[in-house]
Design a protein around this motif. Structure first.
Motif, short mmCIF file in Angstrom:
data_model
loop_
_atom_site.label_atom_id
_atom_site.label_comp_id
_atom_site.label_asym_id
_atom_site.label_seq_id
_atom_site.Cartn_x
_atom_site.Cartn_y
_atom_site.Cartn_z
N SER A 68 -5.18 14.05 0.39
CA SER A 68 -6.07 14.17 1.42
C SER A 68 -6.27 12.61 1.95
O SER A 68 -6.19 11.50 1.31
CB SER A 68 -7.36 14.63 1.00
N LEU A 69 -6.70 12.38 3.11
CA LEU A 69 -6.79 11.22 3.77
C LEU A 69 -7.90 10.38 3.15
O LEU A 69 -7.85 9.13 2.74
CB LEU A 69 -7.34 11.23 5.37
N ALA A 70 -8.95 11.14 2.75
CA ALA A 70 -9.90 10.35 1.88
C ALA A 70 -9.62 9.94 0.56
O ALA A 70 -9.79 8.76 0.07
CB ALA A 70 -11.01 11.41 1.54
N ALA A 71 -8.53 10.59 -0.11
CA ALA A 71 -7.85 10.20 -1.41
C ALA A 71 -7.00 8.93 -1.09
O ALA A 71 -7.04 7.91 -1.67
CB ALA A 71 -7.27 11.11 -2.24
N GLN A 72 -6.11 9.13 -0.22
CA GLN A 72 -5.33 8.13 0.25
C GLN A 72 -6.13 6.91 0.39
O GLN A 72 -5.58 5.72 -0.11
CB GLN A 72 -4.39 8.56 1.27
N SER A 73 -7.13 6.88 1.27
CA SER A 73 -7.69 5.77 1.78
C SER A 73 -8.33 4.88 0.64
O SER A 73 -8.44 4.02 0.32
CB SER A 73 -8.88 5.96 2.99
N ALA A 74 -9.03 5.86 -0.07
CA ALA A 74 -9.87 5.37 -1.42
C ALA A 74 -8.97 4.58 -2.54
O ALA A 74 -9.05 3.31 -3.11
CB ALA A 74 -10.67 6.23 -2.13
N ILE A 75 -7.88 5.09 -2.47
CA ILE A 75 -6.83 4.49 -3.55
C ILE A 75 -6.17 3.16 -2.89
O ILE A 75 -6.26 2.16 -3.54
CB ILE A 75 -5.40 5.47 -3.91
N ASP A 76 -5.96 3.21 -1.70
CA ASP A 76 -5.22 2.17 -1.10
C ASP A 76 -6.17 1.00 -1.06
O ASP A 76 -6.23 -0.23 -1.11
CB ASP A 76 -4.55 2.28 0.16
N ARG A 77 -7.73 1.29 -0.58
CA ARG A 77 -8.69 0.40 -0.55
C ARG A 77 -8.79 -0.34 -1.85
O ARG A 77 -9.03 -1.53 -1.78
CB ARG A 77 -9.80 0.86 -0.06
N TYR A 78 -8.78 0.53 -2.81
CA TYR A 78 -9.16 -0.13 -4.18
C TYR A 78 -8.01 -1.06 -4.74
O TYR A 78 -8.44 -2.04 -5.20
CB TYR A 78 -9.24 1.25 -5.29
N LEU A 79 -6.86 -0.66 -4.44
CA LEU A 79 -5.91 -1.50 -4.95
C LEU A 79 -5.55 -2.60 -3.99
O LEU A 79 -5.29 -3.78 -4.59
CB LEU A 79 -4.41 -0.59 -4.73
N PRO B 55 0.71 -1.18 -0.16
CA PRO B 55 0.02 -0.05 -0.02
C PRO B 55 0.79 1.50 -0.05
O PRO B 55 1.94 1.07 0.53
CB PRO B 55 -0.84 -0.10 1.20
N PHE B 56 0.32 2.28 -0.59
CA PHE B 56 0.93 3.47 -0.53
C PHE B 56 1.40 4.11 0.84
O PHE B 56 2.55 4.84 0.76
CB PHE B 56 0.26 4.55 -1.37
N VAL B 57 0.69 3.93 1.84
CA VAL B 57 1.06 4.38 3.06
C VAL B 57 2.07 3.92 3.68
O VAL B 57 2.80 4.22 4.40
CB VAL B 57 -0.29 3.94 4.04
N LEU B 58 2.75 2.69 2.94
CA LEU B 58 4.13 1.94 3.22
C LEU B 58 5.11 2.27 2.67
O LEU B 58 6.22 2.13 3.02
CB LEU B 58 3.79 0.34 3.19
N THR B 59 4.61 2.96 1.36
CA THR B 59 6.19 3.15 0.55
C THR B 59 6.32 4.62 0.06
O THR B 59 7.41 4.96 -0.20
CB THR B 59 5.56 2.55 -0.91
N GLU B 60 5.17 5.62 0.48
CA GLU B 60 5.62 6.99 -0.19
C GLU B 60 6.22 7.79 1.08
O GLU B 60 5.55 7.54 2.08
CB GLU B 60 4.17 7.51 -0.40
N SER B 61 7.24 8.57 0.99
CA SER B 61 7.68 9.32 1.94
C SER B 61 7.65 10.67 1.50
O SER B 61 8.53 11.22 0.73
CB SER B 61 9.33 8.93 2.23
N THR B 62 6.90 11.24 2.10
CA THR B 62 6.46 12.74 1.97
C THR B 62 6.23 13.38 3.27
O THR B 62 5.81 12.72 4.17
CB THR B 62 5.21 12.96 1.06
N VAL B 63 6.50 14.67 3.25
CA VAL B 63 5.95 15.38 4.72
C VAL B 63 4.73 15.46 4.73
O VAL B 63 3.88 15.34 3.63
CB VAL B 63 6.57 17.06 4.63
#
Length: 436
Positions: free
Chosen positions: A42-53, A28-36
């Motif tokens: 947005s949390l909604a976008a991140q969650s929607a993308i990771d849930r879909y994938l 999931p992107f929450v484990l791979t992306e390193s940004t400030v």
């Protein structure tokens, strides 16, 4: 001697198991992306993308496991190498489609780690969300922005089909890097937002039916051109409605091309050709926000690209289109699709708050109290700044400096609000409604 059916099964099992190994390495992107934090989508976008994938990976894993179970159940008599290979090939295609979908979002989210760029993109996310907001008519999907080369923007709308199948969970907007950072970026960004809004409201289909009926009744082929271009015209309307003259000035910046391109009348293109598109934008501005500036801007455009040198056919068509604009714009702004519950387009837009005189008043106030600008809705800020640029009251240098600060502020504010809501919802202060 090797037993051929058993060897076939063994070989294909190895391939299928290797696919499962590679699939497990897709994180999931929450484990791979390193940004400030402020640069995150947005949390909604991140969650929607990771849930879909994650759902796609889970489905594919089950399919591969089912294939392995099927192979285990075969014996030498019912092992057919061609059929077994065909099934594995289809699984490999699904695997590659899953990776393609991952790459679509990876290309977008990886930019968030670029110094300064990531935070500015997060600020544009906030602007896009504000432009898409239309209370009581639909639930807007999450929006994420990224930069790319070229002078035009584009959108991969939410709820549309992704390569390989599946429904896109977020709206992904590509904005031109060359427009960073000036008020013109709002023109491109909000035009693309307009495509998403039109889809949510079913505006294009609704208007197309009205235009087709109009053509049948009046027997005038000019209506066929409006019907052909209506999807892009609606998106331009949304942009003008949200940011006023900022939209038209930004459009001029995009379509100011060599004369041959400006007058290229390809009637199969969904975009109005540049010359008439700018005139349409000015006409929409005049209908929403009556002011002499729109006539002045239209005349300026005509002086850049005089139509007198056109051939007879082109000159005649251009005059017919220009003569038909007032009636068409009147139909457009007073259109009442079912999705607006009896309201017209002009009624649901915040036009009273974006009249040129009102925008000038905001600018005067912000000169005395700059902090008020940071509490104002982003699209209104862009409308005010673009109006100030149009009036010659703000230089390009001042505009870029202010917008850079504002994009950073919106990104930080959005991040802090999200963190406060998630971590300490009972301590989150009520959100005070500001001008929008």
């Amino acid at each position: 001697m090797v037993n051929k059916p058993a060897y076939v099964r063994w070989m294909l099992m190895q391939e299928a198991r290797a696919m499962l190994v590679r699939l497990s390495q897709v994180k999931p992107f929450v484990l791979t992306e390193s940004t400030v934090p402020a640069a995150n989508a947005s949390l909604a976008a991140q969650s929607a993308i990771d849930r879909y994938l994650m759902a796609g990976r889970h489905t594919l894993r089950l399919q591969v496991q089912a294939y392995l179970h099927w192979l285990h159940g075969l014996d030498d008599e019912n092992t057919h190498p061609a059929e077994a290979q065909q099934r594995l090939s289809l699984l490999r295609l699904r695997f590659n489609a899953t990776l393609s979908q991952l790459d679509i979002f990876a290309d977008v989210l990886t930019q968030r780690s670029e110094y300064e760029t990531g935070i500015r993109l997060a600020g544009l996310d906030v602007v896009a969300a504000d432009a898409l907001r239309l209370e009581n008519y639909y639930v807007p999907p999450p929006v994420i922005c990224y930069l790319d080369r070229g002078s035009g923007a584009a959108i991969r709308r939410a709820r549309t089909r992704l390569p390989g199948g599946g429904e896109n969970p977020v709206a992904v907007i590509r904005v031109p890097r060359e427009r960073m950072i000036g008020s013109g970026i709002a023109s491109s960004l909000i035009h693309e937002v307009g495509h998403q809004a039109a889809a949510l409201l079913n505006l294009t289909n609704s208007l197309r039916q009205v235009l087709q009926q109009q053509e049948r009744e009046v027997k005038d082929s000019i209506w066929r051109h409006w019907e052909r271009w209506i999807s892009e015209i609606v998106a331009d309307f949304w942009s003008v409605a949200r940011v006023g003259v900022t939209s038209t000035l930004g459009l001029i910046g995009v379509v100011s091309l060599p004369r041959a391109f400006v007058f290229r009348m390809n009637m199969n293109d969904s975009h109005p050709f540049p010359w008439i598109r700018v005139i349409l934008s000015c006409a929409m501005g005049q209908a929403l926000y009556p002011h002499p500036q729109w006539h002045r801007l239209a005349q300026l455009w005509k002086s850049f690209y005089p139509k007198a040198d056109l051939d007879t056919a082109g000159y005649t068509l251009l005059n017919q289109l220009e003569a038909g604009i007032p009636e068409f714009i009147d139909l457009l702004i007073h259109h009442q699709p079912r999705s607006l519950h009896g309201q017209s387009l002009i009624e649901v837009m915040d036009s009273a708050n974006r009249q040129p005189d009102r925008l000038n008043a905001y600018f005067e106030h912000w000169q005395r109290a700059p902090a008020a600008m940071y509490r104002t809705a982003p699209t209104l800020v862009f409308a005010v700044i673009g109006q100030a640029r149009s009036n010659g009251r703000m230089s390009p240098e001042q505009e870029s400096a202010i917008l850079t600060k504002l994009l950073t502020h919106w990104a930080i504010r959005s991040t802090l609000r999200t963190h406060a809501t998630c971590v300490m919802p009972e301590l989150t202060p009520p959100i005070v409604k500001v001008s929008s």
